[in-house]
Design an enzyme around this catalytic site. Structure first.
Site: not given
Ligand code: SAH
Ligand code: SF4
Length: 365
Positions: A93, A106, A113, A117, A120, A222, A297, A340
């Site tokens: 996306e 974005c 990925c 995390c 995510c 985080h 989110n 996000c």
């Molecule tokens: N992989 C990279 C970039 C993509 S994620 C990274 O982790 O930085 C972009 C941002 O969205 C990151 O800070 C990530 O931690 C955050 N993110 C991921 N899942 C989320 C969620 N469910 N709610 C809010 N932010 C989230």
């Molecule tokens: Fe991968 Fe999501 Fe962690 Fe970013 S926040 S490194 S997209 S698992």
């Protein structure tokens, strides 16, 4: 598929080399790059100032291919989200966020990925594959077309953030090629300060990015201590905070901005206490930084809840009282799931996603 060369896979150096192999001068590469990226032209026949013979070579040996937009959604707040098909059932996306003073795109760097995390939804889908340079820059190419950009019109997209699906620093070569096209005056001519790579903290790749193509840096922090970060951002087990903060300081020596943006997702009862805020103040004493607090989110089957608004306000207040810049990200595009961590959540095979979902971890200790 075709065995022609997709010219969107090249930055200027790559194009120059490709043209040189066909006996063409570097200025031809610059010319074609402007047609491709500035004018958004994909049909070689329209490249009117390119010699006819070369146009024929291009038509025979090259192509301009971007992923197909299979869905286009617009939020009530103006956020646009495109779902792009990258083949073999994989979707990524791209999200456009219009604001009064800027337009931010974005973009995604991987389908899925691997870094897993805990909060995510992309991470929960697992890793499918790296995007090619053409698929990365193709998102900017396509968004410009779909937003109606013209070669001589006003710039619609002024900022790019690599905060879509995937970990950009786990696909560094292709990301660097795409970044170079974004920055090139013959490409999109974006300012280094307005292009941001967001990483969860792959330390050696941060050093490579600094050497190859320094742009603005966002780091997904985080958690303010290793015990918690090890759990919610597992790459921390390999590159703990000490190493990460040192890498941030090395990066800043070459960065276009004099601070790192630390992203901090606000998870109710997990990382949002006053003590966490005080630990973040200590971190800010070690690295020049700003904090961007992101209200979590939610997505299906996620074990977390978003911190209450009052908690986020108080948390930000503690940082601000210590003289630290702390902003809270506005949630945009909620109604089209463009926020996000929610990207592509609604389209992928739910069965598979459930199967690979990891057991809920105990994070409250
Ligand atoms: N992989 C990279 C970039 C993509 S994620 C990274 O982790 O930085 C972009 C941002 O969205 C990151 O800070 C990530 O931690 C955050 N993110 C991921 N899942 C989320 C969620 N469910 N709610 C809010 N932010 C989230
Ligand atoms: Fe991968 Fe999501 Fe962690 Fe970013 S926040 S490194 S997209 S698992």
């Amino acid at each position: 598929m075709t065995d022609k060369t997709n010219l969107l896979d090249f930055d200027l150096d790559g194009l120059v080399e490709w043209f040189a192999a066909r006996g063409e001068k570097p200025f031809r590469a610059r010319q074609v790059m402007r047609w491709l990226h500035r004018a958004g032209v994909s049909d070689f026949a329209q490249m009117s100032d390119v010699a006819k013979g070369l146009r024929a070579t291009l038509a025979a040996e090259a192509c301009v291919h971007v992923p197909n937009a299979v869905r286009d959604s617009e939020s009530t707040d103006g956020t646009r989200k495109w779902l792009l098909d990258v083949g073999a059932g994989n979707a990524i996306e791209t999200v456009f966020i219009p604001e009064a003073s800027r337009g931010t795109l974005c973009i995604s760097s991987q389908a899925g990925c691997a870094l897993d995390c805990a909060f995510c939804s992309t991470g929960k889908q697992g890793f499918n594959r790296n995007l090619s340079a053409a698929e990365i820059i193709g998102q900017l190419w396509l968004a410009n077309r779909l937003l109606g950009a013209t070669a001589d019109g006003e710039r619609i997209i002024s900022n790019v953030v690599m905060m879509g699906m995937g970990e950009p620093l786990a696909n560094l070569d292709n990301v660097i090629t795409a970044l170079r096209v974004m920055l090139d005056d013959h490409g999109y001519g974006l300012s280094r300060r307005r292009v941001t790579v967001s990483t969860s903290g792959i330390v050696p790749a941060m050093d490579r990015l600094r050497e190859a193509c320094p742009v603005a840096l966002a780091v997904s922090l985080h958690a303010a201590n290793d015990a918690l970060r090890d759990k919610i951002v597992p790459i921390n087990q390999k590159y703990p905070l000490r190493a990460l903060l040192a890498a941030c300081n090395r990066y800043l020596s070459a960065a276009p901005r004099d601070f790192v943006t630390f992203e901090y997702v606000m998870l109710d009862g997990v990382n949002d206490s006053d003590k966490d805020a005080r630990e973040l103040i200590a971190i800010a004493g070690q690295v020049s930084c700003k904090y961007n607090l992101i209200p979590f989110n939610p997505f299906p089957n996620s074990p977390f809840r978003r911190s209450p608004a009052e908690r986020i306000r108080r948390f930000a207040g503690i940082l601000q009282d210590a003289g630290i810049v702390a902003t809270t990200r506005k949630t945009r595009g909620d109604d089209v799931d463009a926020a996000c961590g929610q990207l592509a959540g609604q389209v992928l095979d739910k069965t598979r996603r459930t199967q690979i979902l990891h057991p809920v971890r105990e994070l409250r200790q």
